[in-house]
Design an enzyme around this catalytic site. Structure first.
Site, PDB file in Angstrom:
ATOM      1  N   LYS A 261       0.814  -1.223   0.000  1.00  0.00           N
ATOM      2  CA  LYS A 261       0.000   0.000   0.000  1.00  0.00           C
ATOM      3  C   LYS A 261       0.843   1.268   0.000  1.00  0.00           C
ATOM      4  CE  LYS A 261      -4.442  -1.494   1.658  1.00  0.00           C
ATOM      5  NZ  LYS A 261      -5.279  -1.806   2.779  1.00  0.00           N
ATOM      6  N   ARG A 262       2.058   1.174   0.556  1.00  0.00           N
ATOM      7  CA  ARG A 262       2.847   2.422   0.595  1.00  0.00           C
ATOM      8  C   ARG A 262       3.324   2.842  -0.800  1.00  0.00           C
ATOM      9  NH1 ARG A 262       8.341   1.081   0.756  1.00  0.00           N
ATOM     10  NH2 ARG A 262       8.633  -1.157   1.019  1.00  0.00           N
TER      11      ARG A 262
END
Length: 487
Positions: A261-262
């Protein structure tokens, strides 16, 4: 690298997500590869929901998975809401099948009950890690006598069923992507196949389901390679041949770490909401680790199906490049009919609250405006930002105001230009351009000395579509108002 058996029997592949969250891009690509292989070979694509993680599985996640796959244009021949001859397609509705196969393994003495408490197992793992050994079960319950088993059961102590893994020899299989893979049995564990709540574990349930659903090829992520020897052991214990295996390398972020997700949006529906086309994401994900062999990048659905083969999947990790995704989405947006793009723009403007009531909107005007930015557009979510000055007062960029509007003589020049524009009739691109060019010539200045300040005055920014197109859409009254205000 088609295997010959695939030509003799119907290919049956499955995508089996667990509904504990939304789909991430790695397993989305796995679904796409399975679907393409089934469509290319005239086989069947099966969707199966692996919901045995009772604590974390939710109906909402199932809906998100189905919606994501449908948005990408993937269809399944068997699965939830389409049925099929090998249902049910939720694991929790198939518990009787797992019991049947577990009973067979009990009869064959291929499994044994293990009464070790979670605390004992945790301490054992801790001790092994301290000795820098791979954490594995130490076999305490492996040779319990019938009496000991009866005694422990009568005391109400819960147990799991563990599979007896041969401690010697090698498990080998031919991976359709990586070639021959060999794993020493000594590194394998006597793994659990049935939990203390009678639910199956992943390595057992997926084997039973693949047998029952007649799966011919298991195409999944590289992170499952370590599960494969255990699953092959279950097939052999049941006296059955395993399917063919193909393990797809991971997708990495630009920093070469596993995509997460980052690195930005994580699921197909997030990409939808950010303004990407479904076929862009499909086309882009297929090319992460697969190539048709002729350097083509932009391919239709039919071309992807026609050209797909497992043998062309790369055996090294792919790197996710969001700039390339934007470039590709821009290509697909430029091919869109303007009417379709105008409808999408309308929705985006509503989302951004630039438009309250769509009934009052002139869709022809929207088409005209969107036509001006279609060449520059990379994703739909950019639309409101790119065209807000057509609907609202411009927001002035300070840098552009300093550079173009605060120059000596600009206020007077804009005042004079207003007199010229007032007389322009009809107020269309040709007549406007001719009048403004005449004004520039008469003043004996460079075109940029007039065009740049006008652009900033009308749009608030230094970059926009061609200025005479912008002026025509804004209309005479708005142009005069903004020029006088900017002055």
């Amino acid at each position: 690298m088609h295997n010959n058996n695939a030509d003799l029997r119907t290919v049956r592949v499955r995508f089996a997500p667990s509904p504990t969250g939304s789909l991430h891009l790695g397993n989305t690509r796995t679904a796409i590869f399975n679907w393409l292989f089934a469509r290319h070979t005239g086989g069947k694509f099966i969707l199966r929901i692996e919901d045995t993680d009772r604590e974390r599985s939710t109906p909402e996640s199932v809906n998100v998975i189905l919606e994501s796959l449908r948005w990408l244009g993937l269809d399944w021949d068997e699965g939830p809401d389409v049925g099929g001859d090998f249902g049910q397609y939720y694991q929790m509705q198939r518990l009787d099948k797992y019991k049947k196969y577990a009973d067979i393994l009990v009869k064959k003495n291929m499994v044994y009950p293990c009464f070790c408490s979670p605390e004992r197992l945790a301490e054992m793992r801790h001790q092994m890690q301290k000795k820098k050994l791979p954490p594995r079960y130490d076999g305490k319950c492996k040779n319990l006598s019938e009496e000991e088993i009866k005694h422990l059961t009568s005391q109400g102590i819960k147990h799991v069923l563990r599979f007896r893994v041969s401690a010697t020899g090698i498990t080998e299989f031919n991976d359709l992507i990586h070639g021959k893979i060999s794993i020493e049995n000594s590194v394998l564990d006597d793994f659990v196949i049935v939990k203390s709540n009678a639910g199956p574990t992943y390595n057992f349930a997926c084997v039973v389901d693949d047998i029952e659903m007649k799966i011919t090829h298991v195409i999944r992520g590289d992170d499952h390679i370590s599960n494969t020897p255990k699953q092959i052991a279950v097939y052999k214990a049941l006296g059955l041949d395993p399917p063919e295996f193909a393990h797809i390398p991971l997708i990495l972020g630009p920093d070469k770490a596993k995509l997460s997700k980052r690195h930005g949006a994580a699921s197909p529906l997030e990409y939808r909401d950010m303004g990407y086309l479904p076929h862009t994401l499909l086309n882009f994900l297929v090319l992460l680790g697969w190539a048709p062999g002729d350097n083509r990048e932009v391919m239709s659905r039919d071309e992807l199906i026609e050209n797909f083969s497992i043998g062309k999947i790369n055996d090294s990790n792919a790197v996710f490049d969001s700039q390339k995704l934007d470039w590709m989405n821009g290509l697909y947006i430029r091919k869109m009919p303007l009417s379709e793009l105008a409808d999408i723009a309308l929705e985006e403007l509503k989302k951004a609250k630039f438009i309250k009531d769509t009934k009052e909107v002139d869709i022809n005007k929207i088409s005209k405006i969107v036509g001006l930015i279609q060449e520059r557009l990379k994703k739909f979510s950019e639309i409101p930002q790119l065209i807000n000055y057509f609907f609202n007062e411009p927001v002035y960029e300070e840098k552009s105001v300093r550079k173009f509007l605060k120059k000596d003589g600009v206020p007077e020049m804009l005042q004079e230009l207003c007199r010229v524009i007032k007389e322009v009739e009809p107020f269309d691109i040709e007549t406007l351009e001719s009048a403004v060019r005449g004004f520039i010539e008469k003043k004996g200045v460079k075109p940029g000395d007039v065009i740049h300040p006008v652009r900033v005055a009308l749009t608030g920014r230094a970059a926009s579509p061609p200025i005479f197109d912008v002026m025509e859409v804004l209309g005479k009254a708005t142009c005069l108002l903004r020029l006088l205000k900017a002055r």
